[in-house]
Design a protein around this motif. Structure first.
Motif, PDB file in Angstrom:
ATOM      1  N   HIS A 190     -65.900   6.917 -46.416  1.00  0.00           N
ATOM      2  CA  HIS A 190     -67.144   6.333 -45.908  1.00  0.00           C
ATOM      3  C   HIS A 190     -67.556   6.895 -44.552  1.00  0.00           C
ATOM      4  O   HIS A 190     -68.726   6.909 -44.230  1.00  0.00           O
ATOM      5  CB  HIS A 190     -67.035   4.804 -45.850  1.00  0.00           C
ATOM      6  CG  HIS A 190     -66.993   4.191 -47.209  1.00  0.00           C
ATOM      7  ND1 HIS A 190     -68.096   4.076 -48.024  1.00  0.00           N
ATOM      8  CD2 HIS A 190     -65.957   3.690 -47.925  1.00  0.00           C
ATOM      9  CE1 HIS A 190     -67.758   3.518 -49.164  1.00  0.00           C
ATOM     10  NE2 HIS A 190     -66.466   3.264 -49.136  1.00  0.00           N
ATOM     11  N   ASP A 191     -66.582   7.337 -43.774  1.00  0.00           N
ATOM     12  CA  ASP A 191     -66.901   7.801 -42.429  1.00  0.00           C
ATOM     13  C   ASP A 191     -65.988   8.975 -42.080  1.00  0.00           C
ATOM     14  O   ASP A 191     -65.030   8.810 -41.327  1.00  0.00           O
ATOM     15  CB  ASP A 191     -66.682   6.630 -41.459  1.00  0.00           C
ATOM     16  CG  ASP A 191     -67.447   6.804 -40.175  1.00  0.00           C
ATOM     17  OD1 ASP A 191     -68.229   7.771 -40.079  1.00  0.00           O
ATOM     18  OD2 ASP A 191     -67.252   5.978 -39.261  1.00  0.00           O
TER      19      ASP A 191
ATOM     20  N   VAL B 299     -61.545   9.372 -37.760  1.00  0.00           N
ATOM     21  CA  VAL B 299     -60.981   8.835 -39.000  1.00  0.00           C
ATOM     22  C   VAL B 299     -59.983   9.819 -39.597  1.00  0.00           C
ATOM     23  O   VAL B 299     -58.869   9.448 -39.971  1.00  0.00           O
ATOM     24  CB  VAL B 299     -62.102   8.500 -40.010  1.00  0.00           C
ATOM     25  CG1 VAL B 299     -61.529   8.140 -41.373  1.00  0.00           C
ATOM     26  CG2 VAL B 299     -62.977   7.382 -39.473  1.00  0.00           C
ATOM     27  N   MET B 300     -60.354  11.077 -39.679  1.00  0.00           N
ATOM     28  CA  MET B 300     -59.493  12.089 -40.309  1.00  0.00           C
ATOM     29  C   MET B 300     -58.220  12.330 -39.500  1.00  0.00           C
ATOM     30  O   MET B 300     -57.215  12.773 -40.048  1.00  0.00           O
ATOM     31  CB  MET B 300     -60.256  13.397 -40.525  1.00  0.00           C
ATOM     32  CG  MET B 300     -61.478  13.237 -41.426  1.00  0.00           C
ATOM     33  SD  MET B 300     -61.145  12.385 -42.986  1.00  0.00           S
ATOM     34  CE  MET B 300     -60.459  13.712 -43.935  1.00  0.00           C
ATOM     35  N   ASN B 301     -58.246  12.025 -38.209  1.00  0.00           N
ATOM     36  CA  ASN B 301     -57.056  12.180 -37.360  1.00  0.00           C
ATOM     37  C   ASN B 301     -56.263  10.879 -37.212  1.00  0.00           C
ATOM     38  O   ASN B 301     -55.284  10.842 -36.475  1.00  0.00           O
ATOM     39  CB  ASN B 301     -57.441  12.716 -35.979  1.00  0.00           C
ATOM     40  CG  ASN B 301     -57.807  14.189 -36.035  1.00  0.00           C
ATOM     41  OD1 ASN B 301     -57.270  14.943 -36.837  1.00  0.00           O
ATOM     42  ND2 ASN B 301     -58.745  14.595 -35.199  1.00  0.00           N
TER      43      ASN B 301
ATOM     44  N   GLU C  17     -62.896  -0.333 -36.454  1.00  0.00           N
ATOM     45  CA  GLU C  17     -62.554   0.110 -35.098  1.00  0.00           C
ATOM     46  C   GLU C  17     -61.047   0.307 -34.944  1.00  0.00           C
ATOM     47  O   GLU C  17     -60.590   1.248 -34.322  1.00  0.00           O
ATOM     48  CB  GLU C  17     -63.045  -0.959 -34.117  1.00  0.00           C
ATOM     49  CG  GLU C  17     -63.748  -0.527 -32.851  1.00  0.00           C
ATOM     50  CD  GLU C  17     -64.334   0.869 -32.803  1.00  0.00           C
ATOM     51  OE1 GLU C  17     -63.778   1.696 -32.052  1.00  0.00           O
ATOM     52  OE2 GLU C  17     -65.356   1.133 -33.454  1.00  0.00           O
ATOM     53  N   LYS C  18     -60.245  -0.589 -35.554  1.00  0.00           N
ATOM     54  CA  LYS C  18     -58.802  -0.564 -35.342  1.00  0.00           C
ATOM     55  C   LYS C  18     -57.982  -0.310 -36.598  1.00  0.00           C
ATOM     56  O   LYS C  18     -56.772  -0.144 -36.508  1.00  0.00           O
ATOM     57  CB  LYS C  18     -58.353  -1.912 -34.742  1.00  0.00           C
ATOM     58  CG  LYS C  18     -58.919  -2.166 -33.371  1.00  0.00           C
ATOM     59  CD  LYS C  18     -58.386  -3.449 -32.792  1.00  0.00           C
ATOM     60  CE  LYS C  18     -58.950  -3.666 -31.396  1.00  0.00           C
ATOM     61  NZ  LYS C  18     -58.371  -4.800 -30.729  1.00  0.00           N
ATOM     62  N   ARG C  19     -58.609  -0.302 -37.763  1.00  0.00           N
ATOM     63  CA  ARG C  19     -57.845  -0.181 -39.002  1.00  0.00           C
ATOM     64  C   ARG C  19     -58.429   0.870 -39.930  1.00  0.00           C
ATOM     65  O   ARG C  19     -59.609   1.165 -39.891  1.00  0.00           O
ATOM     66  CB  ARG C  19     -57.792  -1.504 -39.750  1.00  0.00           C
ATOM     67  CG  ARG C  19     -57.062  -2.582 -38.993  1.00  0.00           C
ATOM     68  CD  ARG C  19     -56.964  -3.821 -39.832  1.00  0.00           C
ATOM     69  NE  ARG C  19     -56.514  -4.926 -39.034  1.00  0.00           N
ATOM     70  CZ  ARG C  19     -55.278  -5.373 -39.016  1.00  0.00           C
ATOM     71  NH1 ARG C  19     -54.365  -4.812 -39.749  1.00  0.00           N
ATOM     72  NH2 ARG C  19     -54.951  -6.395 -38.260  1.00  0.00           N
ATOM     73  N   LEU C  20     -57.530   1.366 -40.787  1.00  0.00           N
ATOM     74  CA  LEU C  20     -57.914   2.299 -41.843  1.00  0.00           C
ATOM     75  C   LEU C  20     -57.628   1.592 -43.159  1.00  0.00           C
ATOM     76  O   LEU C  20     -56.521   1.080 -43.362  1.00  0.00           O
ATOM     77  CB  LEU C  20     -57.056   3.562 -41.724  1.00  0.00           C
ATOM     78  CG  LEU C  20     -57.515   4.821 -42.417  1.00  0.00           C
ATOM     79  CD1 LEU C  20     -58.887   5.252 -41.905  1.00  0.00           C
ATOM     80  CD2 LEU C  20     -56.510   5.931 -42.186  1.00  0.00           C
ATOM     81  N   TYR C  21     -58.609   1.508 -44.037  1.00  0.00           N
ATOM     82  CA  TYR C  21     -58.447   0.843 -45.330  1.00  0.00           C
ATOM     83  C   TYR C  21     -58.450   1.918 -46.414  1.00  0.00           C
ATOM     84  O   TYR C  21     -59.409   2.675 -46.546  1.00  0.00           O
ATOM     85  CB  TYR C  21     -59.583  -0.156 -45.564  1.00  0.00           C
ATOM     86  CG  TYR C  21     -59.626  -1.245 -44.525  1.00  0.00           C
ATOM     87  CD1 TYR C  21     -58.872  -2.401 -44.684  1.00  0.00           C
ATOM     88  CD2 TYR C  21     -60.402  -1.106 -43.372  1.00  0.00           C
ATOM     89  CE1 TYR C  21     -58.896  -3.408 -43.722  1.00  0.00           C
ATOM     90  CE2 TYR C  21     -60.430  -2.100 -42.409  1.00  0.00           C
ATOM     91  CZ  TYR C  21     -59.679  -3.239 -42.588  1.00  0.00           C
ATOM     92  OH  TYR C  21     -59.699  -4.229 -41.631  1.00  0.00           O
ATOM     93  N   LEU C  22     -57.353   1.968 -47.161  1.00  0.00           N
ATOM     94  CA  LEU C  22     -57.194   2.958 -48.220  1.00  0.00           C
ATOM     95  C   LEU C  22     -57.022   2.230 -49.542  1.00  0.00           C
ATOM     96  O   LEU C  22     -56.267   1.258 -49.617  1.00  0.00           O
ATOM     97  CB  LEU C  22     -55.951   3.817 -47.969  1.00  0.00           C
ATOM     98  CG  LEU C  22     -55.847   4.486 -46.602  1.00  0.00           C
ATOM     99  CD1 LEU C  22     -54.432   4.995 -46.357  1.00  0.00           C
ATOM    100  CD2 LEU C  22     -56.832   5.629 -46.510  1.00  0.00           C
TER     101      LEU C  22
END
Length: 185
Positions: free
Chosen positions: A93-94, A99-101, A138-143
């Motif tokens: 999504h972003d 995000v990628m790092n 802002e603080k989490r990555l959802y996979l």
């Protein structure tokens, strides 16, 4: 004295083995290219990259991009095996640099995608699609990893949920391993 020398020799042997494998895979890849067999060269290169990724950074964190690269290398080889029976989609999504790092535990994604491929998509005659979705706050990555494969019996899902709720996932996995139908996740 002797014990320390033996330990150092063992450490050196363990260090040599991966280099021997990398070099051997490179020889095979080069030979395949010389013979015009680009499929084999591509698969061997992908295998070497997967091996290097797994060996060089055990137990470390990786960036999302590194994990995605590892998934792509895994899927490249699987596509030769399964052909167009397997489709893969990534919905990020972003996909900005932040995000990628983002850091995640190493070898998080590929085993889940492998599980979806082997247990979900492969048993279907027509194959199917595996979809990886990535969303960041802002603080989490959802996979999330989804597949449109054969699914899982409702009773099995209930059993897994009960085990997780009872905080007994590890004993359940170990118990079922003995019967060769364990939960790998």
């Amino acid at each position: 004295g002797a014990l320390k020398t033996e330990a150092e020799l063992h450490a050196l042997q363990n260090q040599i083995n991966p280099h021997f494998l990398y070099n051997t895979l490179e020889i095979i890849r080069s030979r395949a290219l010389i013979q015009g067999n680009h499929d084999v060269a591509e698969m061997v290169e992908s295998l070497a990259l997967q091996f290097r990724y797994c060996i060089n950074s055990q137990g470390e964190l990786a960036t999302l991009q590194q994990e995605l690269d590892h998934v792509h290398n895994y899927l490249l080889i699987q596509r030769y095996r399964f052909g167009d029976r397997i489709r893969y989609k990534e919905i990020i999504h972003d996909p900005e640099e932040r995000v990628m790092n983002s850091k995640i535990p190493m070898l998080t994604l590929q085993p889940i995608i492998e599980n979806a491929l082997i247990h979900g998509v492969n048993p279907r005659v027509e194959g199917g699609c595996i979809t990886l979705r990535v969303r960041a706050s802002e603080k989490r990555l959802y996979l999330s990893v989804e597949d449109d494969g054969v699914g899982i019996a409702e009773e099995e899902v209930k059993k897994m949920r009960r085990a997780l709720q009872e905080n007994a996932a590890v004993p359940l996995a170990r118990e079922q391993e003995k019967h060769s139908s364990g939960i790998a996740m």
